[in-house]
Design an enzyme around this catalytic site. Structure first.
Site, mmCIF file in Angstrom:
data_model
loop_
_atom_site.group_PDB
_atom_site.id
_atom_site.type_symbol
_atom_site.label_atom_id
_atom_site.label_comp_id
_atom_site.label_asym_id
_atom_site.label_seq_id
_atom_site.Cartn_x
_atom_site.Cartn_y
_atom_site.Cartn_z
ATOM 1 N N HIS A 58 7.027 2.394 2.166
ATOM 2 C CA HIS A 58 6.728 0.772 2.483
ATOM 3 C C HIS A 58 6.968 0.895 4.116
ATOM 4 O O HIS A 58 8.209 0.617 4.571
ATOM 5 C CB HIS A 58 7.703 0.035 1.712
ATOM 6 N N LEU A 61 2.738 -0.282 9.907
ATOM 7 C CA LEU A 61 2.573 0.487 11.170
ATOM 8 C C LEU A 61 1.615 -0.634 12.206
ATOM 9 O O LEU A 61 1.578 -0.094 13.247
ATOM 10 C CB LEU A 61 1.637 1.560 10.938
ATOM 11 N N HIS A 177 4.717 -7.510 -4.327
ATOM 12 C CA HIS A 177 5.712 -8.241 -3.330
ATOM 13 C C HIS A 177 6.034 -9.411 -4.376
ATOM 14 O O HIS A 177 5.298 -10.426 -4.363
ATOM 15 C CB HIS A 177 4.943 -8.669 -2.003
ATOM 16 N N ASN A 276 11.781 -10.925 4.568
ATOM 17 C CA ASN A 276 11.453 -11.380 3.234
ATOM 18 C C ASN A 276 11.194 -10.054 2.637
ATOM 19 O O ASN A 276 10.526 -9.105 2.778
ATOM 20 C CB ASN A 276 9.923 -11.856 3.232
ATOM 21 N N ASP A 303 10.629 -0.636 4.274
ATOM 22 C CA ASP A 303 10.273 -1.957 4.697
ATOM 23 C C ASP A 303 10.190 -2.242 6.273
ATOM 24 O O ASP A 303 10.197 -3.387 6.801
ATOM 25 C CB ASP A 303 10.727 -3.028 3.832
#
Ligand SMILES: [Zn+2]
Length: 429
Positions: A58, A61, A177, A276, A303
């Site tokens: 996760h 980029l 998600h 989040n 993340d």
């Protein structure tokens, strides 16, 4: 004869066990693991752990579309400095990864970087949650993980259609998600005591729990694999634990910030702590740790979400969510999970390497450290103390919530396809 490289004097840790050994690499493969090996070149691993390269499921980029925050090149370099030899780039770029030409361009740029860059394709066109993306065409390019990350697939019907489609694509997994949009709404932090005290609108944990419950039911209905991104609530983790006990094909990941930080950090009103799903309570942090320890949560995924400094200097409620993670993940796992005895070093490496490699179908990553395996390795000193300095990170962005924090454990070398891309902590490319 191709040049050989020996990684000397380390303690090898992988899924088969732990032993003191040198590792001999020829071309892009491990050819021998044993005592007193010699090679044309040598990397010192004295006092270090030699492990399969880490795999991050996760990563944002930001290229194309937000290169002021990160590029494929700088993100891959940050990954390599964090010990990662493979990463999965999330599809919420501009344009999004819902189109074969866009995916092919990211893969081509990734192939020139110092990490093995894979791409997660969008589930729906424009990540809008309505019409399915051309998943078959993306799969033909090598895409195995599909997600609308950043957005939840709110429609159960669309989610079911995606799961049915994925069932026809070998190795494909739908990654959610899990935040019900109508419940998370316009919240900017976890809904609870701290949000009330600070007067910041909250996102309830129930927004995550309800989607995880629903998608476990859809996994049962379709028989297709579901992977839950960045789990953060005790409730969601308990649901995944129950689903696994029933034999449902579900996997899950958690981010280091969700086992390290709580919503109390938001009392500073510093948007570096806005993310989040949001930072949650002490009880949720304990549940994430317990889920990682018993394998309910298969993988640690960062993340990693770079943002330009200007964006993170806006007021809390106007700043975008997300924080850096690639260069601090290993040390946080060592410090928060291994050092206090929550889990063994080998289990932590399982969550950071071979378990995520298996979820993404990356046969060349995740070890074992044995003759014939691809030479994708990380070498780290588990005792080295260092202080996080945002200006010293390889990432183009600076939004780390750990600035000034002393961590223990640092990557010394990273070897990608037999090439040392990080030597003594410094990226070579
Ligand atoms: Zn997400």
């Amino acid at each position: 004869m191709p040049e050989t490289l020996v990684i000397r004097g380390g303690r090898v840790v992988d899924q088969t066990g732990t032993r003191d050994a040198d590792v001999l690499v020829e071309s892009d493969r491990i050819v021998e693991v044993g005592a007193n090996l010699t090679g044309d070149r040598e990397l010192d691993a004295g006092g270090c752990v030699v492990a399969p390269g880490l795999v991050d499921l996760h990563v944002h980029l930001r290229e194309p579309g937000m290169e002021e925050a990160e590029t494929i090149e700088t993100g891959a370099r940050a990954a390599a400095r964090g010990g990662f030899t493979a990463l999965v780039a999330m599809p919420n770029t501009t344009p999004p990864q819902d189109d074969p030409a866009v995916v092919a361009a990211v893969l081509a740029a990734g192939a020139r970087s110092c990490c093995d860059v894979r791409v997660a394709g969008a589930i729906t066109r424009g990540r809008a949650g309505t019409d399915l993306a051309p998943m078959g065409e993306l799969h033909a390019l090598g895409v195995r993980i599909f997600t609308d990350d950043g957005a939840c697939v709110d429609s159960a019907g669309v989610m079911r259609a995606a799961l049915d489609y994925a069932a026809s694509l070998p190795g494909a997994v739908i990654a959610q998600h899990a935040e019900d949009t109508t419940l998370a709404g316009a919240g900017h932090m976890h809904e609870g005591d701290w949000s009330s005290r600070l007067g910041i609108p909250g996102r309830p944990g129930a927004a995550e729990d309800t989607i995880v419950a629903r998608d476990c039911i859809l996994a049962a209905l379709t028989g297709s694999r579901v992977h839950f991104l960045h789990l953060s609530t005790a409730g969601a983790i308990e649901l995944v634990r129950a689903a696994k006990a029933r034999g449902l094909p579900v996997t899950a990941e958690a981010a280091p910030h969700h086992f390290t930080l709580t919503d109390a950090a938001c009392a500073s009103f510093d948007p570096v702590f806005k993310v989040n799903p949001p930072l949650r309570t002490d009880a949720d942090v304990a549940a994430v740790k317990a889920g990682l320890a018993d394998g309910t949560i298969d993988a640690i995924a960062t993340d990693h979400a770079p943002h330009p400094t200007e964006a993170k200097e806006r007021p809390f409620e106007e700043a975008p969510p997300g924080m850096l993670g690639l260069e601090t993940a290993l040390a946080l796992a060592l410090g928060e999970l291994v050092a206090p005895g929550v889990m063994s070093l080998r289990d932590a490496l399982a969550r950071l390497s071979w378990a995520p490699a298996a979820i993404a179908g990356l046969a060349d990553h995740g070890g074992p450290v044995a003759p014939g395996s691809a030479a994708n390795l990380c070498v780290f000193d588990p005792t080295q103390r260092w202080v996080v300095d945002a200006d010293q990170l390889a990432s183009r962005a600076r939004n780390t919530p750990y600035a000034g924090r002393e961590l223990c454990g640092r990557i010394r070398h990273t070897i990608l396809r037999g090439c040392a891309v990080v030597v003594d902590g410094e990226a070579r490319a």
